[in-house]
Write a protein that holds these residues in place. Structure first.
Motif, PDB file in Angstrom:
ATOM      1  N   ALA A 195      -5.967  -7.850 -26.608  1.00 53.04           N
ATOM      2  CA  ALA A 195      -6.066  -6.737 -27.555  1.00 53.04           C
ATOM      3  C   ALA A 195      -6.109  -5.377 -26.854  1.00 53.04           C
ATOM      4  O   ALA A 195      -5.807  -4.353 -27.462  1.00 53.04           O
ATOM      5  CB  ALA A 195      -7.294  -6.914 -28.444  1.00 53.04           C
ATOM      6  N   THR A 196      -6.518  -5.353 -25.608  1.00 51.39           N
ATOM      7  CA  THR A 196      -6.525  -4.152 -24.756  1.00 51.39           C
ATOM      8  C   THR A 196      -7.234  -2.964 -25.412  1.00 51.39           C
ATOM      9  O   THR A 196      -6.688  -1.861 -25.505  1.00 51.39           O
ATOM     10  CB  THR A 196      -5.102  -3.741 -24.314  1.00 51.39           C
ATOM     11  OG1 THR A 196      -4.367  -3.238 -25.440  1.00 51.39           O
ATOM     12  CG2 THR A 196      -4.350  -4.882 -23.678  1.00 51.39           C
ATOM     13  N   CYS A 197      -8.468  -3.181 -25.836  1.00 50.26           N
ATOM     14  CA  CYS A 197      -9.241  -2.096 -26.459  1.00 50.26           C
ATOM     15  C   CYS A 197      -9.675  -1.072 -25.412  1.00 50.26           C
ATOM     16  O   CYS A 197      -9.959  -1.414 -24.261  1.00 50.26           O
ATOM     17  CB  CYS A 197     -10.494  -2.660 -27.117  1.00 50.26           C
ATOM     18  SG  CYS A 197     -10.137  -3.898 -28.366  1.00 50.26           S
ATOM     19  N   LEU A 206     -12.454   1.153 -23.796  1.00 50.70           N
ATOM     20  CA  LEU A 206     -13.906   1.082 -23.664  1.00 50.70           C
ATOM     21  C   LEU A 206     -14.445   2.413 -23.170  1.00 50.70           C
ATOM     22  O   LEU A 206     -13.801   3.093 -22.368  1.00 50.70           O
ATOM     23  CB  LEU A 206     -14.319  -0.013 -22.668  1.00 50.70           C
ATOM     24  CG  LEU A 206     -13.841  -1.440 -22.941  1.00 50.70           C
ATOM     25  CD1 LEU A 206     -14.355  -2.369 -21.830  1.00 50.70           C
ATOM     26  CD2 LEU A 206     -14.302  -1.933 -24.300  1.00 50.70           C
ATOM     27  N   LEU A 253     -10.288  -8.054 -20.876  1.00 52.87           N
ATOM     28  CA  LEU A 253     -10.799  -9.395 -21.178  1.00 52.87           C
ATOM     29  C   LEU A 253      -9.967 -10.180 -22.184  1.00 52.87           C
ATOM     30  O   LEU A 253     -10.158 -11.377 -22.336  1.00 52.87           O
ATOM     31  CB  LEU A 253     -12.255  -9.299 -21.663  1.00 52.87           C
ATOM     32  CG  LEU A 253     -13.205  -8.618 -20.661  1.00 52.87           C
ATOM     33  CD1 LEU A 253     -14.605  -8.510 -21.234  1.00 52.87           C
ATOM     34  CD2 LEU A 253     -13.230  -9.378 -19.336  1.00 52.87           C
ATOM     35  N   CYS A 254      -9.070  -9.505 -22.896  1.00 54.81           N
ATOM     36  CA  CYS A 254      -8.142 -10.268 -23.742  1.00 54.81           C
ATOM     37  C   CYS A 254      -6.936  -9.402 -24.048  1.00 54.81           C
ATOM     38  O   CYS A 254      -6.842  -8.251 -23.616  1.00 54.81           O
ATOM     39  CB  CYS A 254      -8.826 -10.812 -24.993  1.00 54.81           C
ATOM     40  SG  CYS A 254      -8.754  -9.732 -26.432  1.00 54.81           S
ATOM     41  N   PHE A 285     -12.524   0.196 -31.759  1.00 57.37           N
ATOM     42  CA  PHE A 285     -12.797  -1.234 -31.991  1.00 57.37           C
ATOM     43  C   PHE A 285     -13.275  -1.895 -30.698  1.00 57.37           C
ATOM     44  O   PHE A 285     -12.803  -1.595 -29.600  1.00 57.37           O
ATOM     45  CB  PHE A 285     -11.545  -1.949 -32.496  1.00 57.37           C
ATOM     46  CG  PHE A 285     -11.772  -3.420 -32.746  1.00 57.37           C
ATOM     47  CD1 PHE A 285     -12.395  -3.844 -33.897  1.00 57.37           C
ATOM     48  CD2 PHE A 285     -11.395  -4.361 -31.795  1.00 57.37           C
ATOM     49  CE1 PHE A 285     -12.641  -5.195 -34.117  1.00 57.37           C
ATOM     50  CE2 PHE A 285     -11.633  -5.714 -32.004  1.00 57.37           C
ATOM     51  CZ  PHE A 285     -12.249  -6.135 -33.169  1.00 57.37           C
ATOM     52  N   ILE A 286     -14.192  -2.805 -30.847  1.00 63.89           N
ATOM     53  CA  ILE A 286     -14.683  -3.573 -29.697  1.00 63.89           C
ATOM     54  C   ILE A 286     -15.176  -4.916 -30.236  1.00 63.89           C
ATOM     55  O   ILE A 286     -15.561  -5.018 -31.398  1.00 63.89           O
ATOM     56  CB  ILE A 286     -15.824  -2.804 -28.978  1.00 63.89           C
ATOM     57  CG1 ILE A 286     -16.151  -3.431 -27.622  1.00 63.89           C
ATOM     58  CG2 ILE A 286     -17.057  -2.691 -29.850  1.00 63.89           C
ATOM     59  CD1 ILE A 286     -17.112  -2.571 -26.794  1.00 63.89           C
ATOM     60  N   CYS A 287     -15.133  -5.956 -29.403  1.00 67.08           N
ATOM     61  CA  CYS A 287     -15.654  -7.264 -29.819  1.00 67.08           C
ATOM     62  C   CYS A 287     -16.816  -7.633 -28.893  1.00 67.08           C
ATOM     63  O   CYS A 287     -17.095  -6.925 -27.927  1.00 67.08           O
ATOM     64  CB  CYS A 287     -14.533  -8.318 -29.766  1.00 67.08           C
ATOM     65  SG  CYS A 287     -14.298  -9.047 -28.133  1.00 67.08           S
ATOM     66  N   LYS A 325     -17.101  -9.693 -26.513  1.00 65.60           N
ATOM     67  CA  LYS A 325     -16.752  -9.844 -25.094  1.00 65.60           C
ATOM     68  C   LYS A 325     -16.660  -8.465 -24.432  1.00 65.60           C
ATOM     69  O   LYS A 325     -17.186  -8.252 -23.344  1.00 65.60           O
ATOM     70  CB  LYS A 325     -15.411 -10.580 -24.938  1.00 65.60           C
ATOM     71  CG  LYS A 325     -15.442 -12.010 -25.431  1.00 65.60           C
ATOM     72  CD  LYS A 325     -14.190 -12.779 -25.051  1.00 65.60           C
ATOM     73  CE  LYS A 325     -12.947 -12.256 -25.734  1.00 65.60           C
ATOM     74  NZ  LYS A 325     -12.928 -12.469 -27.196  1.00 65.60           N
ATOM     75  N   GLY A 326     -15.976  -7.548 -25.096  1.00 62.42           N
ATOM     76  CA  GLY A 326     -15.881  -6.194 -24.539  1.00 62.42           C
ATOM     77  C   GLY A 326     -17.248  -5.544 -24.438  1.00 62.42           C
ATOM     78  O   GLY A 326     -17.553  -4.830 -23.475  1.00 62.42           O
ATOM     79  N   ASN A 369      -8.540 -12.416 -31.197  1.00 60.67           N
ATOM     80  CA  ASN A 369      -8.089 -11.029 -31.107  1.00 60.67           C
ATOM     81  C   ASN A 369      -6.610 -10.919 -30.754  1.00 60.67           C
ATOM     82  O   ASN A 369      -6.153  -9.909 -30.226  1.00 60.67           O
ATOM     83  CB  ASN A 369      -8.952 -10.228 -30.130  1.00 60.67           C
ATOM     84  CG  ASN A 369     -10.326  -9.957 -30.722  1.00 60.67           C
ATOM     85  OD1 ASN A 369     -10.423  -9.401 -31.814  1.00 60.67           O
ATOM     86  ND2 ASN A 369     -11.371 -10.385 -30.043  1.00 60.67           N
ATOM     87  N   CYS A 383     -10.069  -2.445 -21.736  1.00 65.03           N
ATOM     88  CA  CYS A 383     -10.746  -3.731 -21.550  1.00 65.03           C
ATOM     89  C   CYS A 383      -9.756  -4.764 -21.014  1.00 65.03           C
ATOM     90  O   CYS A 383      -8.676  -4.950 -21.596  1.00 65.03           O
ATOM     91  CB  CYS A 383     -11.329  -4.194 -22.879  1.00 65.03           C
ATOM     92  SG  CYS A 383     -12.143  -5.802 -22.767  1.00 65.03           S
TER      93      CYS A 383
HETATM   94  S1  SF4 Z   1     -13.093  -5.533 -26.564  1.00 63.96           S
HETATM   95 FE1  SF4 Z   1     -12.794  -7.662 -27.176  1.00 63.96          FE
HETATM   96  S2  SF4 Z   1     -10.981  -7.612 -28.483  1.00 63.96           S
HETATM   97 FE2  SF4 Z   1     -10.987  -5.728 -27.296  1.00 63.96          FE
HETATM   98  S3  SF4 Z   1      -9.785  -6.204 -25.444  1.00 63.96           S
HETATM   99 FE3  SF4 Z   1     -11.921  -6.548 -24.946  1.00 63.96          FE
HETATM  100  S4  SF4 Z   1     -12.217  -8.719 -25.287  1.00 63.96           S
HETATM  101 FE4  SF4 Z   1     -10.358  -8.149 -26.377  1.00 63.96          FE
END
Ligand code: SF4
Length: 765
Positions: A25-27, A29, A22-23, A53-55, A57-58, A187, A20
């Motif tokens: 945390a680099t989850c 996906l 978007l932040c 893990f995901i939030c 935004k992801g 995150n 990911c």
């Molecule tokens: S899923 Fe959410 S917490 Fe994880 S990297 Fe993407 S934006 Fe960040």
């Protein structure tokens, strides 16, 4: 060079794995790809770093990727009218415009602003710095000076390298002290860790302790064992008192660092007077609590102190950042398991243990004389550098993935300054509050259509891993990948507009390998660079550059270097995880686990002394400013920022699922403050600062300290001429109309975004 088998086919429905962007945390996906688009997202349970893990935004990655408001073609503005054009015409206009400005006014008349998303793409990581250097201008700006530069400066001064940033060893620590950070919403930042909620719960479940220092009862503070609702902008006094308390109580225990520090004997004098009683008065925390916290920190079997945005975006940001690591050193927790440790990223190699150190102020801004930091000038001086006439005035500007009108101080002045430029070029997928002033917009494709590898965040990750995401979808007709856009701009800046874009990569590869074969510490020492180039893999030259970095890096295969010690091919990391290359990452779609963080002192140090510098001269001098501020008046209302789980960058507001419900741009205030001001929940308030004013709905909550009000950042989507239909429908207000471009931490040039003096009154109906 040969090509990797990157899957670019479009089947009815299949899965693709990517990190990911978007932040921090680099989850990992797991994307569902249907009919040539991303149609579903969930956390990748097999990802070696995020483990599913995901939030929110992801989870919205598919909708962000498919946002119909994203630009598809280069845009050229003729007066007030925008028209789509082809890439060649667009680059032609850029080359002609930039050439004319440079010919008439010199290279210093061009500026560049690099926004935060640059560090979230492979192309940004590979090319943005080179583009800035190619301009040959002192006017380089980035989001770092509205965010994290104090940490770079303190680490540069202490460890000799602004990128050597210790991160809390979250998985093993027994005591975590967090100041000015809310990782349950953000995150994490300057500490890359997917699933902060799970990791903090695990810390407490294993008997560990979490202490949070924050003026707001954030979600992170709410789960802490202890929450200290500090007065905004005073963290340095608390941190100094903690260090002073440890020293004066004779509790310093350096452990393995005993022979690795310089300046320890100076600390008692430097911190004299910063007592628990002073901290109690300044910070609004009882002195007994401060003293007890110091003892708890020392007594913990392992502990890590971690400070973020609330500590760095204040007038003493560098001092606060320095004190965080002074505490980690004094308690013997720097560079040991469970303490604050230095990651070892896959593209890096261990150092030599000393270097030239970190230099500040190699040049200064033209108008205000602000010193350069880490190769850039404060973002807060951009507007004045554009609008103040004279030799060196910025007349042409390039913005890459940034919306500084919303994200840097006095956005109104910056907006007016941008409108007066002779040329503005934006690399951005959105027509937003900043890019509306551009003459040319060059939009990169959606993230799913680019390969991805984080270059910045493995330097900050709480566990060493390596991951690579091939492009999940092919480029569409008319798309140009971000790497090529940035490479073409680089060549234009170098005065070679007609050269092939791959020339940028070819030169970097030749230079890097040429240096490596002359370095006796390199795994390719004395080999033939031409032979090495022939061994590079990748679907394009950007990926080949990445392959080179991975193979030369700490865990790399060293281009087939010998396996003399039986731990696999070349393994400079000493962890037994050798043999890394782009090919090996392509074959591991969920990533490769490179193990927990390992001690890195002394090799990571780049100070001339080869020691940790506990009392750098710049800090010693600045401490007098901190001392002078002890008796400053602190009885006025102050504004702080806040993060929300569903928001990060301004463009995320253009998605209904992220810009709705509780994710609202409100002015939070305590009931006592509201009563004093005669303002009720939901009513509009007018907020006024030295720089400007906004009118915004009030949210009364007891989750904030009395005398403090809070606004989120990145809002203010009311300006005409933008193309963000969802954001415009719920615009919020731009908090950077209130931030003061003159208020900054002088050592780092970082803007004061917390503890801004404001006046709040009921808005006229
Ligand atoms: S899923 Fe959410 S917490 Fe994880 S990297 Fe993407 S934006 Fe960040």
């Amino acid at each position: 060079m040969s090509s990797l088998p990157v899957d670019r086919s479009v089947r009815a429905s299949h899965l693709a794995y990517r990190v990911c962007p978007l932040c921090e945390a680099t989850c990992g996906l797991e994307l569902t790809i249907s009919d040539g688009a991303v149609s579903g997202v969930r956390g990748d349970r097999d990802d070696v770093f995020s483990k599913g893990f995901i939030c929110p935004k992801g989870a919205a990655f598919d909708r962000l990727d498919n946002d119909p408001d994203r630009l598809r073609r280069p845009m050229v503005r003729d007066g007030r009218r925008w028209r789509e054009t082809g890439w060649d015409e667009a680059f032609g206009i850029v080359a002609a415009g930039l050439g004319a400005v440079v010919a008439a006014h010199g290279r210093q008349s061009v500026g560049i602003y690099l926004g935060n998303p640059n560090v979230h793409t492979l192309a940004g990581g590979l090319y943005a710095g080179g583009l800035a250097r190619a301009l040959g201008s002192p006017n380089i700006f980035s989001a770092s000076t509205v965010d994290q530069m104090p940490k770079h400066v303190s680490c540069g001064l202490m460890f000799g390298d602004p990128l050597a940033i210790p991160v809390p060893d979250l998985n093993r620590t027994a005591f975590l002290l967090i100041l000015g950070a809310n990782p349950l919403e953000s995150n994490g930042s300057l500490a890359t860790a997917a699933d902060w909620p799970g990791r903090l719960k695990a810390l407490r479940a294993r008997g560990g302790r979490l202490v949070v220092v924050d003026p707001r009862t954030t979600r992170t503070a709410a789960m802490a064992d202890q929450h200290l609702a500090i007065r905004p902008g005073t963290d340095s006094y608390l941190l100094a008192a903690l260090a002073n308390e440890i020293i004066s109580s004779d509790l310093v225990a350096l452990g393995d660092l005993a022979d690795r520090v310089s300046g320890l004997e100076e600390l008692p004098g430097l911190l004299e007077g910063f007592t628990a009683e002073v901290a109690g008065r300044v910070c609004g925390i009882p002195a007994s609590t401060v003293a007890a916290l110091a003892r708890d920190l020392v007594a913990a079997p392992t502990a890590a102190v971690y400070g973020r945005i609330g500590t760095s975006t204040t007038q003493y940001g560098t001092i606060a950042s320095w004190l965080v690591d002074v505490l980690n050193v004094l308690t013997g927790n720097l560079d040991r398991a469970g303490g604050a440790m230095f990651p070892l990223a896959p593209h890096r190699r261990p150092g030599t243990g000393s270097g030239r150190g970190f230099l500040l102020g190699r040049w200064s801004s033209r108008v205000r004389g602000c010193p350069e930091v880490k190769g850039e000038l404060p973002a807060a001086v951009m507007a004045e550098e554009m609008s103040t006439p004279g030799h060196g005035q910025i007349r042409a500007m390039i913005t890459v993935a940034g919306n500084p009108v919303l994200s840097t101080p006095d956005g109104g002045a910056l907006d007016r300054a941008l409108s007066g430029l002779e040329l503005m070029v934006a690399v951005d997928p959105y027509l937003n509050e900043t890019t509306r002033r551009a003459h040319v917009i060059l939009p990169p494709p959606p993230p799913s259509r680019s390969a991805h590898h984080d270059l910045a965040f493995p330097d900050l990750a709480i566990h060493n891993t390596a991951r690579f995401s091939p492009a999940s979808l092919p480029l569409r007709d008319g798309d140009l990948d971000e790497a090529t856009i940035l490479a073409r701009l680089t060549l234009i800046a170098l005065g070679e507009p007609d050269a092939a874009p791959r020339l940028v990569d070819d030169r970097v590869i030749a230079q890097t390998l040429g240096d490596a074969v002359r370095d006796p510490r390199s795994p390719v020492y004395q080999r033939d660079p031409a032979e090495l180039i022939g061994l590079l893999h990748g679907s394009n030259t950007a990926e080949q550059r990445l392959d080179m970095l991975l193979r030369l890096g700490a865990y790399g295969d060293g281009f087939g270097a010998g396996d003399d010690d039986g731990d696999g091919p070349e393994d400079a990391s000493g962890t037994g995880h050798g043999g890394l290359s782009l090919q090996s990452l392509v074959e591991a779609p969920h990533g490769i686990d490179l193990g927990p963080l390992q001690p890195r002192i002394p090799e990571i140090l780049k100070t001339p002394s080869g020691l940790i510098e506990l009392a750098p001269p710049q800090i010693r001098q600045d401490l007098e400013r901190l001392r002078a501020g002890i008796d400053a008046r602190r009885d006025g209302l102050v504004l702080i920022g806040r993060r929300h789980l569903r928001s990060n960058n301004s463009w995320m507001h253009n998605l209904g699922v992220l810009n709705s419900g509780s994710n609202t741009c409100t002015l939070q205030m305590h009931p006592d403050t509201a009563a004093e001001l005669g303002i009720t929940d939901g009513a509009d308030a007018r907020v006024t600062s030295r720089s400007g004013e906004v009118t915004v709905p009030v949210e009364v909550t007891d989750g904030i300290r009395a005398g403090v009000v809070s606004l989120p950042h990145g809002w203010g989507h009311r300006l005409p001429g933008t193309r963000g239909s969802v954001a415009a429908a719920r615009p919020g207000v731009n908090t950077n109309l209130l931030t003061d471009p003159l208020a900054m931490d002088p050592l780092s040039g970082t803007s004061v975004l917390n503890a801004i003096p404001v006046r709040v009154q009921p808005a006229p109906s």
